[in-house]
Write a protein that holds these residues in place. Structure first.
Motif, PDB file in Angstrom:
ATOM      1  N   ALA A 160       0.822  -1.217   0.000  1.00 29.39           N
ATOM      2  CA  ALA A 160       0.000   0.000   0.000  1.00 29.39           C
ATOM      3  C   ALA A 160       0.853   1.262   0.000  1.00 29.39           C
ATOM      4  O   ALA A 160       0.344   2.366  -0.217  1.00 29.39           O
ATOM      5  N   LEU A 161       2.144   1.116   0.221  1.00 31.55           N
ATOM      6  CA  LEU A 161       3.063   2.250   0.249  1.00 31.55           C
ATOM      7  C   LEU A 161       4.105   2.087  -0.846  1.00 31.55           C
ATOM      8  O   LEU A 161       4.343   0.976  -1.324  1.00 31.55           O
ATOM      9  N   PRO A 162       4.781   3.170  -1.233  1.00 36.86           N
ATOM     10  CA  PRO A 162       5.844   3.036  -2.238  1.00 36.86           C
ATOM     11  C   PRO A 162       6.922   2.071  -1.745  1.00 36.86           C
ATOM     12  O   PRO A 162       7.271   2.069  -0.564  1.00 36.86           O
ATOM     13  N   SER A 163       7.460   1.263  -2.661  1.00 35.76           N
ATOM     14  CA  SER A 163       8.513   0.323  -2.290  1.00 35.76           C
ATOM     15  C   SER A 163       9.808   1.078  -1.995  1.00 35.76           C
ATOM     16  O   SER A 163       9.982   2.245  -2.391  1.00 35.76           O
ATOM     17  N   THR A 164      10.716   0.396  -1.326  1.00 38.77           N
ATOM     18  CA  THR A 164      12.025   0.989  -1.038  1.00 38.77           C
ATOM     19  C   THR A 164      12.715   1.395  -2.335  1.00 38.77           C
ATOM     20  O   THR A 164      13.281   2.484  -2.436  1.00 38.77           O
ATOM     21  N   THR A 166      11.366   2.102  -5.244  1.00 40.19           N
ATOM     22  CA  THR A 166      10.674   3.248  -5.855  1.00 40.19           C
ATOM     23  C   THR A 166      11.115   4.551  -5.189  1.00 40.19           C
ATOM     24  O   THR A 166      11.407   5.542  -5.875  1.00 40.19           O
ATOM     25  N   ILE A 167      11.174   4.550  -3.883  1.00 39.20           N
ATOM     26  CA  ILE A 167      11.596   5.759  -3.158  1.00 39.20           C
ATOM     27  C   ILE A 167      13.026   6.131  -3.553  1.00 39.20           C
ATOM     28  O   ILE A 167      13.307   7.300  -3.873  1.00 39.20           O
ATOM     29  N   LEU A 168      13.927   5.139  -3.527  1.00 35.50           N
ATOM     30  CA  LEU A 168      15.326   5.430  -3.856  1.00 35.50           C
ATOM     31  C   LEU A 168      15.497   5.882  -5.298  1.00 35.50           C
ATOM     32  O   LEU A 168      16.280   6.796  -5.578  1.00 35.50           O
ATOM     33  N   GLN A 169      14.763   5.270  -6.209  1.00 32.66           N
ATOM     34  CA  GLN A 169      14.868   5.679  -7.617  1.00 32.66           C
ATOM     35  C   GLN A 169      14.402   7.115  -7.793  1.00 32.66           C
ATOM     36  O   GLN A 169      15.068   7.917  -8.454  1.00 32.66           O
ATOM     37  N   ASP A 170      13.282   7.458  -7.175  1.00 29.16           N
ATOM     38  CA  ASP A 170      12.760   8.814  -7.318  1.00 29.16           C
ATOM     39  C   ASP A 170      13.665   9.849  -6.645  1.00 29.16           C
ATOM     40  O   ASP A 170      13.944  10.910  -7.215  1.00 29.16           O
ATOM     41  N   LEU A 171      14.133   9.544  -5.437  1.00 27.95           N
ATOM     42  CA  LEU A 171      14.968  10.515  -4.721  1.00 27.95           C
ATOM     43  C   LEU A 171      16.359  10.657  -5.337  1.00 27.95           C
ATOM     44  O   LEU A 171      16.990  11.710  -5.213  1.00 27.95           O
ATOM     45  N   SER A 172      16.847   9.597  -5.992  1.00 30.24           N
ATOM     46  CA  SER A 172      18.169   9.667  -6.629  1.00 30.24           C
ATOM     47  C   SER A 172      18.081  10.123  -8.081  1.00 30.24           C
ATOM     48  O   SER A 172      19.083  10.132  -8.782  1.00 30.24           O
ATOM     49  N   GLN A 173      16.889  10.487  -8.521  1.00 30.63           N
ATOM     50  CA  GLN A 173      16.649  10.889  -9.912  1.00 30.63           C
ATOM     51  C   GLN A 173      17.136   9.803 -10.870  1.00 30.63           C
ATOM     52  O   GLN A 173      17.848  10.057 -11.835  1.00 30.63           O
ATOM     53  N   ALA A 174      16.768   8.567 -10.526  1.00 31.51           N
ATOM     54  CA  ALA A 174      17.016   7.363 -11.328  1.00 31.51           C
ATOM     55  C   ALA A 174      18.481   6.919 -11.349  1.00 31.51           C
ATOM     56  O   ALA A 174      18.851   6.049 -12.136  1.00 31.51           O
ATOM     57  N   GLU A 175      19.326   7.462 -10.473  1.00 29.67           N
ATOM     58  CA  GLU A 175      20.686   6.925 -10.344  1.00 29.67           C
ATOM     59  C   GLU A 175      20.629   5.503  -9.800  1.00 29.67           C
ATOM     60  O   GLU A 175      21.483   4.682 -10.106  1.00 29.67           O
ATOM     61  N   ILE A 176      19.639   5.222  -8.960  1.00 29.20           N
ATOM     62  CA  ILE A 176      19.436   3.880  -8.416  1.00 29.20           C
ATOM     63  C   ILE A 176      18.269   3.258  -9.166  1.00 29.20           C
ATOM     64  O   ILE A 176      17.201   3.857  -9.292  1.00 29.20           O
ATOM     65  N   ASP A 177      18.485   2.058  -9.673  1.00 19.57           N
ATOM     66  CA  ASP A 177      17.440   1.320 -10.387  1.00 19.57           C
ATOM     67  C   ASP A 177      16.503   0.703  -9.352  1.00 19.57           C
ATOM     68  O   ASP A 177      16.856  -0.267  -8.670  1.00 19.57           O
ATOM     69  N   GLY A 178      15.324   1.263  -9.219  1.00 16.81           N
ATOM     70  CA  GLY A 178      14.380   0.838  -8.199  1.00 16.81           C
ATOM     71  C   GLY A 178      13.939  -0.603  -8.321  1.00 16.81           C
ATOM     72  O   GLY A 178      13.850  -1.326  -7.323  1.00 16.81           O
TER      73      GLY A 178
END
Length: 194
Positions: A160-164, A166-178
């Protein structure tokens, strides 16, 4: 503030002591989770700590031993303790409304004898916090009851919440492959639990 809230009840004052009474020791022994609050030059930090119940050892009625297990290696709490040894602990026990609050001062040790006391599957913690107790009291159950913290009926699915990832991908501007992060996470957590 006193005009707004009034004076505390006698029980609220009498429950506070400067040592771990046997009743309070029972709470420590039953708790599989504790939040560790610290303060340092960059501000405040609160960090979760957990293991099977009894993972925080009672050295004596004025000293607690808390292993520092593997985590994200940010070591915010430890850096803060080096700067300011004051700590606050909040112990939670599943199914129990009351919490236990402990305030004191901590030192970080890598003493091999202490590390060995906390070995799990042959793996040692990287350090142990030695907490010298200054204030102990239980907190009534109102907050836990209002939150319905232990009520399965209000638990939500992790999905029900964003996955870890997804959060990392969005906050890293896609530097991390979610997606890759999420796919590897269960195995990584299992392999690095201790």
């Amino acid at each position: 503030m006193e005009a707004l809230y009034g004076t505390p009840a006698a029980a609220s004052i009498r429950k506070e002591i400067d040592y771990l009474h046997p009743h309070y020791q029972a709470f420590v022994k039953a708790a599989p989770f504790v939040a560790l609050a610290t303060q340092g030059p960059d501000g405040l930090d609160v960090s979760p700590r957990g293991d099977p119940a009894g993972f925080v050892h009672l050295h004596d009625d004025r000293t607690l031993l808390l292993p520092d297990r593997r985590g994200n290696s940010r070591i915010d709490s430890l850096r803060n303790i080096v700067h300011d040894p004051r700590v606050a602990l909040l112990f939670l026990i599943p199914g129990v409304g009351e919490t236990l609050r402990v305030n004191g001062r901590a030192v970080i040790t890598t003493d091999p004898g202490l590390l060995a006391r906390f070995a799990v599957a042959g793996k040692l913690p990287l350090s142990v916090l030695v907490v010298h107790v200054e204030k102990v009291f239980f907190q009534c159950s109102r907050a836990v009851l209002r939150a319905r913290l232990w009520d399965p009926a209000v638990q939500i699915a992790r999905t029900a919440l964003p996955s870890t990832g997804t959060i990392l991908q969005d906050l890293s501007q896609a530097e991390i492959d979610g997606k890759a992060y999420d796919a590897a996470l269960p195995g990584r957590v299992k392999a690095t639990m201790y």
